[in-house]
Each structure stands twice: as C-alpha cells, then as structure tokens.
Design a protein around this motif. Structure first.
Motif, mmCIF file in Angstrom:
data_model
loop_
_atom_site.group_PDB
_atom_site.id
_atom_site.type_symbol
_atom_site.label_atom_id
_atom_site.label_comp_id
_atom_site.label_asym_id
_atom_site.label_seq_id
_atom_site.Cartn_x
_atom_site.Cartn_y
_atom_site.Cartn_z
ATOM 1 N N GLU A 231 0.828 -1.207 0.000
ATOM 2 C CA GLU A 231 0.000 0.000 0.000
ATOM 3 C C GLU A 231 0.862 1.256 0.000
ATOM 4 N N ILE A 232 1.892 1.273 0.833
ATOM 5 C CA ILE A 232 2.778 2.436 0.912
ATOM 6 C C ILE A 232 3.473 2.677 -0.424
ATOM 7 N N VAL A 233 3.991 1.613 -1.030
ATOM 8 C CA VAL A 233 4.690 1.742 -2.308
ATOM 9 C C VAL A 233 3.731 2.223 -3.396
ATOM 10 N N ALA A 234 2.504 1.695 -3.414
ATOM 11 C CA ALA A 234 1.533 2.127 -4.419
ATOM 12 C C ALA A 234 1.116 3.572 -4.200
ATOM 13 N N TYR A 235 0.924 3.959 -2.949
ATOM 14 C CA TYR A 235 0.557 5.346 -2.626
ATOM 15 C C TYR A 235 1.668 6.296 -3.064
ATOM 16 N N ARG A 239 2.168 9.289 -6.465
ATOM 17 C CA ARG A 239 2.713 10.631 -6.272
ATOM 18 C C ARG A 239 4.107 10.767 -6.882
ATOM 19 N N HIS A 240 4.472 9.819 -7.724
ATOM 20 C CA HIS A 240 5.754 9.823 -8.441
ATOM 21 C C HIS A 240 6.933 9.843 -7.474
ATOM 22 N N ILE A 241 6.763 9.107 -6.378
ATOM 23 C CA ILE A 241 7.806 8.944 -5.369
ATOM 24 C C ILE A 241 8.239 7.486 -5.363
ATOM 25 N N THR A 242 9.546 7.263 -5.420
ATOM 26 C CA THR A 242 10.115 5.921 -5.323
ATOM 27 C C THR A 242 10.483 5.642 -3.873
ATOM 28 N N VAL A 243 10.132 4.464 -3.367
ATOM 29 C CA VAL A 243 10.500 4.064 -2.008
ATOM 30 C C VAL A 243 11.731 3.168 -2.085
ATOM 31 N N VAL A 244 12.786 3.578 -1.394
ATOM 32 C CA VAL A 244 14.039 2.818 -1.339
ATOM 33 C C VAL A 244 14.136 2.185 0.039
ATOM 34 N N PRO A 245 14.094 0.848 0.143
ATOM 35 C CA PRO A 245 14.190 0.193 1.448
ATOM 36 C C PRO A 245 15.641 0.091 1.898
ATOM 37 N N GLU A 246 15.853 0.184 3.219
ATOM 38 C CA GLU A 246 17.185 -0.075 3.774
ATOM 39 C C GLU A 246 17.111 -1.256 4.728
ATOM 40 N N PHE A 308 9.373 -4.047 -3.204
ATOM 41 C CA PHE A 308 9.861 -2.725 -3.630
ATOM 42 C C PHE A 308 10.359 -2.839 -5.067
ATOM 43 N N PRO A 309 9.594 -2.340 -6.039
ATOM 44 C CA PRO A 309 9.966 -2.531 -7.446
ATOM 45 C C PRO A 309 11.021 -1.559 -7.953
ATOM 46 N N GLY A 310 11.424 -0.591 -7.141
ATOM 47 C CA GLY A 310 12.390 0.391 -7.603
ATOM 48 C C GLY A 310 13.761 -0.216 -7.860
ATOM 49 N N THR A 311 14.618 0.558 -8.494
ATOM 50 C CA THR A 311 15.950 0.082 -8.879
ATOM 51 C C THR A 311 16.865 -0.116 -7.687
ATOM 52 N N PHE A 312 16.744 0.719 -6.662
ATOM 53 C CA PHE A 312 17.763 0.789 -5.614
ATOM 54 C C PHE A 312 17.327 0.052 -4.348
ATOM 55 N N VAL A 313 18.303 -0.658 -3.746
ATOM 56 C CA VAL A 313 18.131 -1.264 -2.432
ATOM 57 C C VAL A 313 19.302 -0.823 -1.566
ATOM 58 N N HIS A 314 18.988 -0.216 -0.430
ATOM 59 C CA HIS A 314 20.025 0.295 0.469
ATOM 60 C C HIS A 314 20.385 -0.788 1.483
ATOM 61 N N ILE A 315 21.667 -1.062 1.636
ATOM 62 C CA ILE A 315 22.087 -2.112 2.566
ATOM 63 C C ILE A 315 22.848 -1.538 3.760
ATOM 64 N N ARG A 361 20.196 -9.384 -10.366
ATOM 65 C CA ARG A 361 18.736 -9.335 -10.408
ATOM 66 C C ARG A 361 18.211 -8.000 -10.923
ATOM 67 N N GLY A 362 19.095 -7.244 -11.556
ATOM 68 C CA GLY A 362 18.698 -5.996 -12.178
ATOM 69 C C GLY A 362 18.508 -4.841 -11.224
ATOM 70 N N ARG A 363 19.037 -4.963 -10.022
ATOM 71 C CA ARG A 363 18.927 -3.890 -9.038
ATOM 72 C C ARG A 363 20.304 -3.276 -8.770
ATOM 73 N N ARG A 364 20.299 -2.154 -8.072
ATOM 74 C CA ARG A 364 21.542 -1.469 -7.740
ATOM 75 C C ARG A 364 21.643 -1.285 -6.236
ATOM 76 N N LEU A 365 22.796 -1.649 -5.704
ATOM 77 C CA LEU A 365 23.070 -1.439 -4.283
ATOM 78 C C LEU A 365 23.370 0.030 -4.037
ATOM 79 N N ILE A 366 22.844 0.548 -2.922
ATOM 80 C CA ILE A 366 23.254 1.841 -2.427
ATOM 81 C C ILE A 366 23.568 1.669 -0.954
ATOM 82 N N GLY A 367 24.620 2.333 -0.488
ATOM 83 C CA GLY A 367 25.019 2.203 0.913
ATOM 84 C C GLY A 367 25.688 3.465 1.399
#
Length: 567
Positions: A231-235, A239-246, A308-315, A361-367
């Motif tokens: 729900e949060i990701v869809a909301y 609003r054209h906001i990407t959610v990046v999980p850490e 989280f379908p966005g490109t970035f995953v924060h570790i 898996r087509g994602r990018r790490l951010i840290g």
C-alpha cells in the motif's frame, strides 16, 4: 503570473497580466489527456476536497483546466518538467511526462492559496482564482530524497502516508525507509517470522541522548506487514515517489541477531543472551561472515525485491565495529580463506557480495559511505594495506552500479564520483534534521551541530572539487531524519519542518548567479508557506522558536560543536 510565494521556486516565471486572475468555480471542467489520469485523480481528491469544486471531466471552450503530456516539453525540460499557462480561457498544464504534470498540479495548488491545502472547505466560496501568466519549471536533480528512520522509533502507516503527501507537496521524489537497526526490525519477512515477533519491539527506550539518565519504561514496537508495504509503495507511486528500502548489513543488526542468534558471532559473544537494543550509539554486535548469514539475507532480500519494485536497495554498510570479527576464530578463518588483508576488507567483501547479488537481479546497491572501506576507492585507507591488494578487493568489493550515500561529509562522495560511481549527497553537517535548529536551551533534546533554516537553504549538493563530468555522478541529495530522540510524529514534524522546505528548494530550483541563493527572498515566500503547513496540520518549528509543548526540559542532548552537553 505572481510566483513569488512558490516553494520550491520555479525555474522561470512570466507576468504578462499582473492583476488578472482566472476563476475556478463549480462549472470548471478538468480536461485530462492520456498519461495525465493520475494527476487528474489527485486534483479531484485533494484540491477538489479542499475547495469543494467537483472538477468534473469534460471539454469546453473556456472554464477548464487542461492537462496534457507534451513530448516537446519532455525534450526541452525532461519528464519532470512542466509548463503552466493561464489566460482568459483556460489553465493549461503541459508536462514532459506524467510526473511533470503531477508536479505542475502541486504548483497549481500553491497558486490557489493556503486554504487549498485543507481537507475540506472552511467557508462557502463562489470561486477560486489563479493569477494569469506562464511558468516553466524543471528540477535540478533527479534524486530529491527524504530518509525516515522508522527503526529507532516506529512511524505508524498513517503517519508514513501523510509524509508521502508532504513530500509530494515539496516536489520530493525519493523516500528512503530505514527499516532495520539494532533497536527494531520493521518489515514482515514471511520466511523468518521471528524478525518481527522478536525483533520489532524493545522492552524500554532511552529517553534523550544515550548519556541521558532517563528511560521510557513502556515497551516500544511496531512493524509493517507486507500488505502495508504494498500500500505504501503504491501510494508513493501515485505521487511519483520511489521508495528505497534499507536493510542494514553487516552492522546495526542486533534486532536481527536477537531474533536469530546464529546470525551473530557466537564464537566471540553470547548471542543467545542478546535482546533488541534499548539505547543508542554504535553497537558492537555485527553479523557473522558465514555462508549461512549470506543465505539468510539473500532470502530476506528476495522478499524485499518482491515488495519494492524500484531500482535501488540500500544495505546500510555503516558503523560496523570490527572487534567481534577480530575475536572470532570463524571470522579470522574467513579472512584467510578469502585472502583478505584485514577486517576492513572483510566488510568490503560482505558488501560486495550483496552488490553483485543485487546486480544479477537488475537492481543497484546503495550504501552509506563506509561501503568504500577496504576498497581501492576509500578516501582515507587504513595504514598497512597495499594499493595492489586494495585494487583487487575494490574490484569485487564495490559492484558496478553501486551508489554511495555520502553522510560523513563530502569526501566519500567525491572519492566515489571520481571513481565512476554515482553519489547521493547527504552530509550530516548540512542535512541531518535530528540536529538542532538553533542554539540555546529551548531546543528540544539538542543534538549535533546547529543547522538553521538558512544553513539548509544554502546547502549545495555538488562540491566544487568535482569536474563537470564527475559532477554528473551526483544524482542529487536527501535530508536524513534519524529518530533516536524523535519519539513521535510531532517531534519528527518539528525537526523536519520548515527545514524540508529549504532543502526542497536546494535540490529542485536552479542555483542562480552568482551561485548564491537569496535567503531573504526565501524567507518572504515562507510567510505564505507557513500558512500552507498550518493548513496541512504540520507541527513545525515556528520562526520565533519552539512553542511550550515542543520543548523537552530536562532531557539531555549532545551538541558536538564544542559546547558541553545540555542537561
């Protein structure tokens, strides 16, 4: 068009008819072209609710708001750019893409006045008016972020959704969710239910800085179910906001170890006795570098990627003490097995494993910028590590496409950009919003440097040391809201606003010649913006200082600008 009250300031504004205004009334139609349906829904649901205007769909010769995606605008201003033209016949909104139309809708709401930010009309009005003229606008940076730390103090879903609305109102487009830490694990992982059964709550909480003698003896906890996250990701996406999980790896992990003790360095410390941490600071209990730990977090991240379908995953990757690894025979054996020089390179290997795993898996790490430690890119490498060894480890330690969140100043970001890695600038000296907003004893739980509204307004994400090509590596910036001393939504509001408005302008609006922003002009525009924040119900810090209920008398802080702790 009178745009002097807009925040963030638009790229350009033109006033051909300074006194003319276009009326919106109950007969005004909303003519939404292909690709603008989301903005139309938002206008009806939000501006329609505040004004009481139906904004019914339809076309007319006049008395309409026209929404269009215009490839020409996209070519000239980019997909987030837009043009608003108001004449005697219509309000015409053209965006370079759906996001551009949506940001234009945010500007349109500002032009309608502060009452357009309410949830219902407060008085009967025959019409609302917008000044006639033309605005062309586009963001300076593609990453305009806000990090919310929901691990230290949990933010209920409703509050999080409200913050997405506040971000949209300020044209911010990245929500970085700090979901795990020593003090709590906030995300349901179905394969590992104890992460939330055990790891999502703590018995009590340090009240104030870790040196404070005060405790809140109530249990604290909470987590988001996977459906909550959907729900949060869809909301956010609406609003054209990407959610990046850490998901923190390998430090800041005591909550996970409390739930699954085998994740820790059991040959160096009694991990079975650990609970979720109740105080603040840098925790010595870090993950074991065992294969079983890697598999555990790969399984966790498999579920994260589904949510989280966005490109970035924060570790994370920050503040990982090495004492347990030095004391652990298993960790030392791992270092020898991998041919590493030391524990710093072990951390680099740990981070690199997940960087490559995500890339596959087509994602990018951010840290955080500690992911540079133990690599050839480290800005200040430890002594005794040869350049050849660091170059070899760096090749595997920081995966191609990895992004650095530069928080300990600009140095990590500069080193990463020069090495060809993208950067998000979030230096604590400028954009840590848990830091106090003014000197003096009235500021609640005063932490860190004084960073005033003007300080944040003058924040510059691109350091002058970078060349033009290196500067292109700066994706943008984000403000970080850590919640150790922010126990609820009202405290988060106080620390975040009005400084988030200043930050929004720093990352959206162009830097005017002579490369210095007009703070006096910004302050003048803030008069109208405070009224918008009032209408939105934001418990911001007033310009004259905290109100009585915003203070925290007797709760110690920890200034770090040379002054002693305040008690």
């Amino acid at each position: 068009m009178n745009s002097t009250d807009l925040i963030p300031a638009p790229h350009s504004a033109y006033e051909p008819l300074s006194d003319a205004r276009y009326p919106l009334d109950h007969r005004t139609l909303l003519d939404a072209g292909p690709g603008t349906e989301g903005a139309a829904r938002w206008l009806r649901a939000t501006v329609g609710a505040a004004t009481g205007l139906p904004l019914a769909p339809g076309e007319a010769d006049d008395n309409r708001v026209v929404l269009r995606v215009d490839p020409g605008i996209g070519h000239r201003l980019g997909p987030e750019g837009y043009r608003i033209a108001v004449d005697g016949h219509a309000i015409r909104v053209d965006g370079g893409g759906p996001a551009g139309v949506f940001w234009a809708a945010q500007t349109l709401r500002q032009l309608l006045g502060p009452d357009a930010f309410r949830r219902a009309p407060i008085a009967a009005r025959a019409e609302w008016t917008v000044p006639c003229g033309v605005i062309e606008d586009a963001p300076r940076f593609g990453w305009r972020g806000l990090m919310l730390d929901v691990a230290r103090h949990f933010m209920p879903k409703g509050d999080l959704l409200a913050y997405l609305d506040l971000m949209a109102a300020h044209k911010l487009n990245v929500l970085h969710l700090h979901l795990t830490d020593d003090q709590g694990w906030r995300l349901e992982i179905r394969r590992y239910p104890r992460l939330t059964e055990v790891g999502s709550w703590r018995e009590r909480t340090k009240f104030g800085h870790r040196d404070s003698p005060l405790w809140d003896e109530r249990p604290h906890g909470g987590h988001y179910t996977q459906d909550d996250i959907r729900e949060i990701v869809a909301y956010a996406a609406e609003r054209h906001i990407t959610v990046v999980p850490e998901i923190d790896i390998p430090g800041h992990s005591q909550a996970a170890i409390a739930a699954y003790p085998e994740l820790g360095n059991a040959d160096a410390v009694d991990t079975a006795s650990l609970g979720v941490w109740t105080t603040w600071g840098v925790n010595p209990n870090v993950l074991s570098p065992a294969d079983t730990t890697l598999r555990f977090y790969e399984n966790v991240l498999e579920e994260v990627l589904e949510l989280f379908p966005g490109t970035f995953v924060h570790i994370g990757g920050d503040e990982c003490p090495k004492e347990q690894w030095r004391a652990s025979p298993a960790a030392q054996a791992r270092i020898r097995e991998l041919g590493l020089a030391d524990e710093d390179e072990l951390q680099s290997w740990f981070v690199g494993h997940f960087g490559h795993w995500l890339a596959e898996r087509g994602r990018r790490l951010i840290g955080w910028d500690e992911i540079l430690e133990g690599t050839a890119l480290e800005a200040d490498p430890p002594e005794g590590v040869t350049a050849a060894t660091k170059e070899a480890v760096g090749a595997t330690g920081l995966a191609e496409g990895a992004v650095v969140s530069s928080w300990r100043g600009y140095a990590g970001g500069i080193a990463a950009a020069r090495a060809g890695h993208d950067v998000v600038m979030c230096p604590k000296q400028q954009v840590y919003f848990d830091y106090r907003q003014a000197p003096g004893d009235d500021e609640p739980v005063p932490i860190g440097y004084v960073r005033t509204l003007e300080d944040v307004y003058r924040f510059e994400p691109v350091p002058p040391e970078l060349t033009g090509a290196e500067a292109e590596r700066v994706l943008g910036a984000q403000a970080n809201v850590w919640t150790e001393v922010l126990e609820d939504r009202r405290r988060v509001d106080y620390q975040t606003f009005p400084r988030l408005a200043a930050f929004a302008e720093a990352v959206w609006s162009p830097l005017p010649p002579p490369l210095e922003r007009d703070f006096a002009g910004f302050q003048a525009r803030m008069t109208a913006h405070y009224a918008r924040l009032d209408a939105l119900g934001v418990d911001y810090r007033p310009p004259g200082g905290p109100l009585p209920w915003q203070r925290r008398p007797g709760v110690s802080g920890r200034p770090i600008d040379g002054s002693p702790p305040i008690v």
